[in-house]
Scaffold this motif. Sequence first.
Motif: not given
Lengths: 186, 213
Positions: A146, A148-154, A157-158, A160-164, B1, B12, B16, B26, B30
């Motif tokens: 969690s 690692m996601m803080k301060g990141k835009s959607p 985050i997509r 960094v975490f390879n999300i579609k 990754m 996860v 938060f 926010r 995603v």
Amino acid sequence: MEVDKGKGEAEETRKVAEADRDTVTLKSSDGKLFEVSKEAAARLSTVLAGMIAGGSIDDNGTDLKQIGSEALENVVDYCNKHANSIPSAALISSSISFNTAPFKEPEEWERKFVDRLSHDALFDLVEAANFLGMERLLDVTCHKISEMMKGKSPDQIREVFNIKNDYTKEELEEIRQELAWAFYDD
Amino acid sequence: MAPPPPMLMEEVLLRFPPHEPALLVRVSLVCKRWRRLVWGPSFRRRFRELHRTPPMLGFACNILDEDRMMSSFVTSTRFCSPDAGLIGGYRPIDARHGRVLLQRFRNPGDALVLWDPIADERRELPLPPRFTSRGFLWTAAVLCDADGACSHLNCHRGPFLVVLLASGSGKAFICTYSSDAATWSDPIAMEHSTDQISHCSWVQTLLVEEVWP
């Protein structure tokens, strides 16, 4: 259970486990053996506690087919480091019964423990903690993700975490307008 | 990754920080799967159970401004319901277990109003028979009326009680409103002299758990 006699180190671990009843031996999906404090394993993992209480611990190495050796090594490392800390039951003080202890921020050593892990190792450890019913390790690992996601835009985050992204532009805009207070910084 | 294991994404998101609700909003942008997770009722229940102590997101206050009573909802973190800042014409009386009890003293007239600040939902309660908010010195408290031991983590839409303590015309009484019955109890006369409770409007209510049946 058959133990690979060719692995001197594993055989050594087995002998130590048999000699010292304060520990249990766990076997990863790829056949590696790890020794862990019985007290810490029972205290930190509801699954291992159940196996110890139910007598289904195998002295030759209890099979954990769902957990690879790297993740199991981290689980065991975490248990052994945690061995001298306060029992988690002491955290529960409310008279109302809950299934789990309340979330508490990770301690300094727990932060360092997960900070050194690669992303893949971290995710494998989350799965292992979930499988073994290790609430505290789940807290620590999931809290790290969690953060690692803080301060990141959607978008970030997509990436960094390879999300579609399965939203349309219109759908995203609608949510942004409806909940504008959450997006002041953008 | 590789993406985080989908089955464990809920674990996860549950970790938060509760005092920064904007972060969860926010991340719900995603992908749709995360949005469904975060906005689902089971996530909210588990989130409250895991974090136990609710965060302070803001407070309602009464301000005397040039002889006029002004009320305001002040956010203490980045959180705001649609028109939470605007509670003009209302005076907060009490707040407990996710509910705020307001007195409406302007249009369309005197009333007690129960406000859920998170959803910004308001529910008007009738006043007790023969009671007017201006003819008495009074105060009121709102509390959860759920059966059995309640953790108060997810009861803000459940049954509730309002307890009203009033003195006027030489009499003091107490009566309760139950949301289940949707009516006020008969007033119970109190033996205290009205002088003893004449300052009750200025006193904050306190819930003593062990005494309440």
